[in-house]
Design a protein around this motif. Structure first.
Motif, PDB file in Angstrom:
ATOM      1  N   SER A 128       0.828  -1.208   0.000  1.00 48.82           N
ATOM      2  CA  SER A 128       0.000   0.000   0.000  1.00 48.82           C
ATOM      3  C   SER A 128       0.863   1.258   0.000  1.00 48.82           C
ATOM      4  N   PHE A 129       0.306   2.313  -0.586  1.00 48.58           N
ATOM      5  CA  PHE A 129       0.946   3.623  -0.577  1.00 48.58           C
ATOM      6  C   PHE A 129      -0.131   4.674  -0.757  1.00 48.58           C
ATOM      7  N   TRP A 130       0.177   5.928  -0.403  1.00 50.25           N
ATOM      8  CA  TRP A 130      -0.858   6.965  -0.395  1.00 50.25           C
ATOM      9  C   TRP A 130      -0.239   8.346  -0.579  1.00 50.25           C
ATOM     10  N   TYR A 131      -0.570   8.993  -1.725  1.00 55.93           N
ATOM     11  CA  TYR A 131      -0.196  10.376  -1.985  1.00 55.93           C
ATOM     12  C   TYR A 131      -1.397  11.316  -1.925  1.00 55.93           C
ATOM     13  N   ALA A 132      -2.607  10.752  -1.896  1.00 53.94           N
ATOM     14  CA  ALA A 132      -3.823  11.476  -2.278  1.00 53.94           C
ATOM     15  C   ALA A 132      -4.087  12.734  -1.451  1.00 53.94           C
ATOM     16  N   ASP A 133      -3.686  12.733  -0.180  1.00 53.45           N
ATOM     17  CA  ASP A 133      -4.016  13.869   0.678  1.00 53.45           C
ATOM     18  C   ASP A 133      -3.374  15.164   0.196  1.00 53.45           C
ATOM     19  N   GLY A 134      -2.310  15.074  -0.567  1.00 53.11           N
ATOM     20  CA  GLY A 134      -1.653  16.275  -1.069  1.00 53.11           C
ATOM     21  C   GLY A 134      -1.902  16.526  -2.540  1.00 53.11           C
ATOM     22  N   MET A 135      -2.931  15.864  -3.106  1.00 52.07           N
ATOM     23  CA  MET A 135      -3.196  15.984  -4.537  1.00 52.07           C
ATOM     24  C   MET A 135      -4.610  16.492  -4.777  1.00 52.07           C
ATOM     25  N   TYR A 136      -4.823  17.019  -5.998  1.00 46.28           N
ATOM     26  CA  TYR A 136      -6.121  17.547  -6.384  1.00 46.28           C
ATOM     27  C   TYR A 136      -6.556  16.898  -7.691  1.00 46.28           C
ATOM     28  N   GLY A 137      -7.840  17.007  -7.989  1.00 45.87           N
ATOM     29  CA  GLY A 137      -8.368  16.432  -9.222  1.00 45.87           C
ATOM     30  C   GLY A 137      -9.445  15.418  -8.928  1.00 45.87           C
ATOM     31  N   ARG A 138     -10.234  15.113  -9.942  1.00 47.92           N
ATOM     32  CA  ARG A 138     -11.345  14.163  -9.794  1.00 47.92           C
ATOM     33  C   ARG A 138     -10.804  12.772  -9.510  1.00 47.92           C
ATOM     34  N   PRO A 139     -11.318  12.086  -8.486  1.00 47.36           N
ATOM     35  CA  PRO A 139     -10.835  10.742  -8.187  1.00 47.36           C
ATOM     36  C   PRO A 139     -11.433   9.695  -9.120  1.00 47.36           C
ATOM     37  N   SER A 140     -10.688   8.647  -9.355  1.00 56.06           N
ATOM     38  CA  SER A 140     -11.180   7.458 -10.048  1.00 56.06           C
ATOM     39  C   SER A 140     -10.435   6.254  -9.486  1.00 56.06           C
ATOM     40  N   ILE A 141     -11.037   5.093  -9.641  1.00 59.54           N
ATOM     41  CA  ILE A 141     -10.503   3.856  -9.060  1.00 59.54           C
ATOM     42  C   ILE A 141     -10.281   2.841 -10.170  1.00 59.54           C
ATOM     43  N   GLN A 142      -9.149   2.147 -10.105  1.00 63.16           N
ATOM     44  CA  GLN A 142      -8.889   1.022 -11.008  1.00 63.16           C
ATOM     45  C   GLN A 142      -8.563  -0.205 -10.170  1.00 63.16           C
ATOM     46  N   ILE A 143      -9.325  -1.274 -10.387  1.00 64.95           N
ATOM     47  CA  ILE A 143      -9.133  -2.544  -9.677  1.00 64.95           C
ATOM     48  C   ILE A 143      -8.518  -3.539 -10.657  1.00 64.95           C
ATOM     49  N   CYS A 144      -7.321  -4.018 -10.352  1.00 58.92           N
ATOM     50  CA  CYS A 144      -6.580  -4.937 -11.220  1.00 58.92           C
ATOM     51  C   CYS A 144      -6.634  -6.340 -10.623  1.00 58.92           C
ATOM     52  N   LEU A 145      -7.486  -7.186 -11.180  1.00 62.01           N
ATOM     53  CA  LEU A 145      -7.698  -8.519 -10.616  1.00 62.01           C
ATOM     54  C   LEU A 145      -6.438  -9.376 -10.710  1.00 62.01           C
ATOM     55  N   GLY A 146      -5.716  -9.287 -11.824  1.00 59.97           N
ATOM     56  CA  GLY A 146      -4.513 -10.091 -11.998  1.00 59.97           C
ATOM     57  C   GLY A 146      -3.433  -9.754 -10.991  1.00 59.97           C
ATOM     58  N   GLU A 147      -3.316  -8.472 -10.651  1.00 61.35           N
ATOM     59  CA  GLU A 147      -2.318  -8.037  -9.675  1.00 61.35           C
ATOM     60  C   GLU A 147      -2.820  -8.139  -8.245  1.00 61.35           C
ATOM     61  N   GLN A 148      -4.164  -8.264  -8.081  1.00 62.98           N
ATOM     62  CA  GLN A 148      -4.783  -8.177  -6.755  1.00 62.98           C
ATOM     63  C   GLN A 148      -4.386  -6.856  -6.088  1.00 62.98           C
ATOM     64  N   LEU A 203      -5.947   4.299  -6.745  1.00 67.74           N
ATOM     65  CA  LEU A 203      -6.692   5.546  -6.778  1.00 67.74           C
ATOM     66  C   LEU A 203      -5.931   6.539  -7.646  1.00 67.74           C
ATOM     67  N   TYR A 204      -6.660   7.210  -8.534  1.00 68.06           N
ATOM     68  CA  TYR A 204      -6.089   8.271  -9.338  1.00 68.06           C
ATOM     69  C   TYR A 204      -6.808   9.576  -9.023  1.00 68.06           C
ATOM     70  N   LYS A 205      -6.088  10.678  -9.081  1.00 64.37           N
ATOM     71  CA  LYS A 205      -6.683  12.007  -8.961  1.00 64.37           C
ATOM     72  C   LYS A 205      -6.257  12.828 -10.168  1.00 64.37           C
ATOM     73  N   GLY A 206      -7.245  13.257 -10.949  1.00 63.35           N
ATOM     74  CA  GLY A 206      -6.919  13.994 -12.167  1.00 63.35           C
ATOM     75  C   GLY A 206      -6.049  13.204 -13.116  1.00 63.35           C
ATOM     76  N   GLY A 207      -6.187  11.876 -13.131  1.00 64.52           N
ATOM     77  CA  GLY A 207      -5.407  11.025 -14.017  1.00 64.52           C
ATOM     78  C   GLY A 207      -4.039  10.657 -13.504  1.00 64.52           C
ATOM     79  N   GLN A 208      -3.664  11.128 -12.318  1.00 68.67           N
ATOM     80  CA  GLN A 208      -2.355  10.829 -11.746  1.00 68.67           C
ATOM     81  C   GLN A 208      -2.495   9.858 -10.581  1.00 68.67           C
ATOM     82  N   LEU A 209      -1.554   8.937 -10.483  1.00 69.48           N
ATOM     83  CA  LEU A 209      -1.591   7.934  -9.439  1.00 69.48           C
ATOM     84  C   LEU A 209      -1.503   8.587  -8.065  1.00 69.48           C
ATOM     85  N   ALA A 210      -2.466   8.249  -7.187  1.00 69.60           N
ATOM     86  CA  ALA A 210      -2.547   8.900  -5.881  1.00 69.60           C
ATOM     87  C   ALA A 210      -2.508   7.928  -4.718  1.00 69.60           C
TER      88      ALA A 210
END
Length: 202
Positions: free
Chosen positions: A54-74, A78-85
């Motif tokens: 796990s890792f987390w940048y999101a608290d210091g980032m801006y932009g619309r959130p989106s989620i990608q779930i990768c079943l193969g990687e388990q 989370l992305y914010k404005g298209g950037q990994l957060a």
């Protein structure tokens, strides 16, 4: 802090850089001074010490959130404005209860959610009489009641399937839901409002 641009689903293993293992050894070598220094490390590095990815940048980032779930990687990202957060290990649906790939969105949030199907049968004193049951199939013993499995920080994405806090054995093991470690389920819950886009890929 620089952000990492979206480059696809297979990003696991590239977060930490070459110096982290040596730094982790220094934490033990230098005692409390090293521990205090470790507390100032980014969340992505602290994931090494927690023993997960796990890792987390999101608290210091801006932009619309989106989620990608990768079943193969388990993994879930989370992305914010298209950037990994942020990112977390998951446990998705086991064989026969597969989590369906597709495009969804967060359609319900419930911080104290309980399953209406899976859980335990308990007696009047709260003692578990039958555990890990499906109340559609398993007859309820006389004098017991159904207690739904706790699914804290639940975010529904389709049908009865959602993201929530749960046990991660290291492989797909759920009834279709996406389980996260507690500390990451909470972060995703608070970072993702209703309507957040969710993409599930193989």
């Amino acid at each position: 802090m620089s952000t990492i641009l979206l480059t696809g689903c297979s990003m696991q293993g590239g977060y930490y850089g070459g110096g982290v293992a040596g730094y982790g050894q220094n934490v033990f070598r230098y005692g409390q001074q090293g521990v205090n220094a470790a507390r100032r490390l980014p969340n992505r590095v602290m994931g090494v010490f927690r023993g997960d990815d796990s890792f987390w940048y999101a608290d210091g980032m801006y932009g619309r959130p989106s989620i990608q779930i990768c079943l193969g990687e388990q993994m879930v990202y989370l992305y914010k404005g298209g950037q990994l957060a942020g990112g977390s290990p998951i446990s998705s649906g086991s064989e026969g209860y597969d989590t369906r790939p597709g495009r969804y969105s967060v359609i319900q949030k419930d911080i104290d959610h309980k399953s209406s199907i899976y859980g335990d049968y308990e007696d009047m004193y709260g003692n578990v009489i039958m555990t890990n049951i499906d109340n559609r199939k398993d007859p309820r013993p006389v004098g017991t009641r159904f207690e739904g499995a706790k699914m804290y920080y639940f975010m529904r994405i389709y049908g009865g399937v959602g993201m929530h806090q749960g046990y991660l054995p290291g492989y797909p093991a759920s009834h279709g839901c996406i389980r996260l470690p507690g500390h990451m389920a909470e972060k995703f819950y608070h970072a993702c409002p209703m309507g957040t886009p969710v993409t599930v890929v193989r």
